[in-house]
Design an enzyme around this catalytic site. Structure first.
Site, PDB file in Angstrom:
ATOM      1  N   HIS A 164       0.833  -1.214   0.000  1.00 50.98           N
ATOM      2  CA  HIS A 164       0.000   0.000   0.000  1.00 50.98           C
ATOM      3  C   HIS A 164       0.867   1.265   0.000  1.00 50.98           C
ATOM      4  O   HIS A 164       0.423   2.301   0.484  1.00 50.98           O
ATOM      5  CB  HIS A 164      -0.941   0.048   1.221  1.00 50.98           C
ATOM      6  CG  HIS A 164      -1.679  -1.222   1.469  1.00 50.98           C
ATOM      7  ND1 HIS A 164      -2.928  -1.486   0.954  1.00 50.98           N
ATOM      8  CD2 HIS A 164      -1.325  -2.329   2.158  1.00 50.98           C
ATOM      9  CE1 HIS A 164      -3.319  -2.697   1.329  1.00 50.98           C
ATOM     10  NE2 HIS A 164      -2.366  -3.232   2.061  1.00 50.98           N
ATOM     11  N   SER A 285      15.495  21.419 -16.328  1.00 51.75           N
ATOM     12  CA  SER A 285      14.317  22.241 -16.596  1.00 51.75           C
ATOM     13  C   SER A 285      14.782  23.499 -17.306  1.00 51.75           C
ATOM     14  O   SER A 285      15.869  24.006 -17.044  1.00 51.75           O
ATOM     15  CB  SER A 285      13.644  22.593 -15.272  1.00 51.75           C
ATOM     16  OG  SER A 285      12.897  23.790 -15.401  1.00 51.75           O
ATOM     17  N   LYS A 291      16.787  21.593 -11.196  1.00 51.78           N
ATOM     18  CA  LYS A 291      16.069  20.347 -11.459  1.00 51.78           C
ATOM     19  C   LYS A 291      16.820  19.341 -12.303  1.00 51.78           C
ATOM     20  O   LYS A 291      17.595  19.675 -13.178  1.00 51.78           O
ATOM     21  CB  LYS A 291      14.728  20.655 -12.134  1.00 51.78           C
ATOM     22  CG  LYS A 291      13.794  21.345 -11.171  1.00 51.78           C
ATOM     23  CD  LYS A 291      12.362  21.069 -11.486  1.00 51.78           C
ATOM     24  CE  LYS A 291      12.007  19.616 -11.329  1.00 51.78           C
ATOM     25  NZ  LYS A 291      10.662  19.390 -11.854  1.00 51.78           N
ATOM     26  N   GLU A 298       9.654   8.281 -17.167  1.00 55.08           N
ATOM     27  CA  GLU A 298       8.349   8.912 -17.395  1.00 55.08           C
ATOM     28  C   GLU A 298       7.835   8.623 -18.798  1.00 55.08           C
ATOM     29  O   GLU A 298       6.648   8.346 -19.002  1.00 55.08           O
ATOM     30  CB  GLU A 298       8.456  10.432 -17.183  1.00 55.08           C
ATOM     31  CG  GLU A 298       8.604  10.814 -15.727  1.00 55.08           C
ATOM     32  CD  GLU A 298       8.798  12.318 -15.551  1.00 55.08           C
ATOM     33  OE1 GLU A 298       8.054  12.898 -14.762  1.00 55.08           O
ATOM     34  OE2 GLU A 298       9.674  12.899 -16.200  1.00 55.08           O
TER      35      GLU A 298
END
Ligand code: ARG
Length: 466
Positions: A164, A285, A291, A298
């Protein structure tokens, strides 16, 4: 319209046709923009067909030689960028035949004897997929190898295990990675199984009913490396089950890669901090200079939808079709090609990611398992080993966890005295048993995360991947 295969009044078709196609419909109907992908397979199939026609005495050996040479010329032209069919050719099959006739004259017109585009396209597609399946197996193995190498380096590293997405029990990191090896192994087996049903030859079914030409289907099948021939000509030209099966197997590959990607994305976050992305597979970024983004996992996660979608498209394509060939089948190609390419690219990208795109942060991982209650089950197991019924032990430890939460401490912070007051069975070896490394080592059941067990599994995988 510029001359078609048969040179009839309207171009491609027989003299039954008087008018050419509406230009929009010509483009709408054509598959040449994407089925040129099948060129090599179309040439291979045609060469085998010509040889078979000669072996059966339908054409002469000299004619078969000419056809063979003409087809090889087209292969060469294509390699040199000199074979560029257009819309008027409709599809790869017509494009090849038309070029062959231009090269050879009347002999070229004999190639299509005893065959139809319906059995031809099915043959091409199967040859294409069979080759790709063989290639992708080594790509999957490369990914397994990359995961194995990471697992091998991290046989001593710990990682929190979750259910979970809540901390559950500590794990050996190698054990976690080997779970993906199992998934990928099932994927490889599934694709191998798909290959068995891909490897059946429809050639010789002709349009739908077979042919009066005295052909030998076994001859072409053997020449093309097929293991069997379709028993029923109608089934032969209208079976696309293998496209569905492949897309289903590819969908599972994608689902597995996506789960792994999802973990990497989480692990690379500040919150988890379990992996560091190297510069090889991460991007920055345009705005935020600090970043580093996990684009590769992804994209893999994001590309699942395409492959799942192709599976759906293929199932929908076949579900309402009467026997035998229907033009709907032309839709199989883009779905199959894109499903394959997407899957293969994602396998390779994930392999590179694990080869050189990430590093596990061993210190942080080993520390992470120290900071939680994921050894609570082990306190219960400790009591069980000393004769306390599990449910009773479970209740007791639950109460202790609550007390620790109130006192803002961990289980290991309670001293022996406190434990003894809770239950007399607790002894001086308790604290040792609660250390994450001991907790992991103790899970010696078959398939468990215990270091010895993982060691055995690593050995098995190392043998298997040789
Ligand atoms: N381009 C067609 C396809 O992809 C080839 C077969 C055409 N057969 C026909 N009877 N129109 O399916």
């Amino acid at each position: 319209m510029a001359g078609g295969v048969t040179g009839g009044a309207a171009g491609t078709w027989s003299d039954r046709f008087e008018q050419g196609l509406h230009p929009f419909i010509e483009a709408f109907n054509a598959s040449i923009s994407f089925d040129l992908t099948l060129l090599q397979e179309d040439l291979d199939g045609s060469i085998a067909h010509a040889r078979m026609l000669a072996a059966c005495g339908v054409i002469s050996d000299a004619e078969a030689d000419q056809l063979n040479q003409g087809l090889e010329t087209i292969r060469r032209e294509a390699a040199e960028g000199q074979f560029n069919p257009g819309l008027a050719d409709e599809d790869v099959h017509f494009a090849v035949e038309r070029r062959l006739i231009a090269l050879l004259g009347p002999v070229g017109k004999k190639l299509h004897t005893g065959r139809s585009r319906n059995d031809q396209v099915g043959t091409d597609l199967r040859l294409w997929l069979r080759r790709r399946l063989d290639e992708v197996d080594s790509d999957l193995q490369r990914l397994q190898k990359a995961l194995f190498d990471q697992a091998d380096q991290h046989r001593e590293t710990l990682i929190p295990g979750y259910t979970h997405l809540q901390r559950a029990q500590p794990l050996c990191l190698a054990h976690h990675l080997l779970a993906y090896m199992e998934m990928l192994q099932r994927d490889r087996e599934r694709l191998r199984d798909v290959r068995r049903r891909v490897n059946v030859c429809p050639l010789g079914a002709a349009a739908l009913a077979g042919t009066p030409v005295p052909i030998d289907r076994r001859h072409t099948a053997a020449a093309l490396g097929f293991e069997a021939v379709y028993a029923n000509s109608l089934d032969a030209v209208s079976d696309r089950d293998f496209c569905v099966e492949f897309s289903a197997a590819a969908s599972l590959v994608m689902a597995h890669l996506s789960r792994l990607s999802e973990e990497v994305i989480a692990w690379a976050s500040e919150e988890f901090g379990f992996v560091r992305l190297t510069d090889r597979c991460a991007t920055g970024s345009s705005l935020m200079p600090q970043k580093k983004n996990p684009d590769v996992p992804e994209l893999v996660r994001g590309k699942c939808g395409r492959v799942f979608g192709h599976l759906q498209a293929l199932l929908t394509m076949i579900k309402g079709l009467p026997l035998a060939y229907n033009k709907d089948f032309q839709e199989d190609k883009e779905a199959l090609f894109d499903a394959f390419r997407t899957m293969r690219d994602c396998v390779e990208a994930t392999a590179i990611l694990f080869e050189e795109g990430l590093e596990f942060r061993v210190e942080r991982l080993n520390q992470a398992v120290e900071q939680d209650f994921s050894n609570a089950t082990d306190v219960a197991d400790y009591l069980v080993a000393r004769g306390v019924p599990f449910r009773e032990a479970y209740q007791l430890v639950g109460a202790v966890v609550r007390r620790c939460l109130d006192q803002k401490c961990l289980l290991r912070d309670l001293d022996l005295q406190a434990w003894k007051e809770l239950h007399p069975a607790f002894g001086p070896d308790l604290h040792e048993a609660l250390a994450p490394r001991a907790v992991v080592a103790a899970r010696r059941s078959e398939g468990g995360t215990g270091f010895d067990r993982v060691q055995e599994q690593l050995q098995l995988w190392s043998d298997r991947l040789k």
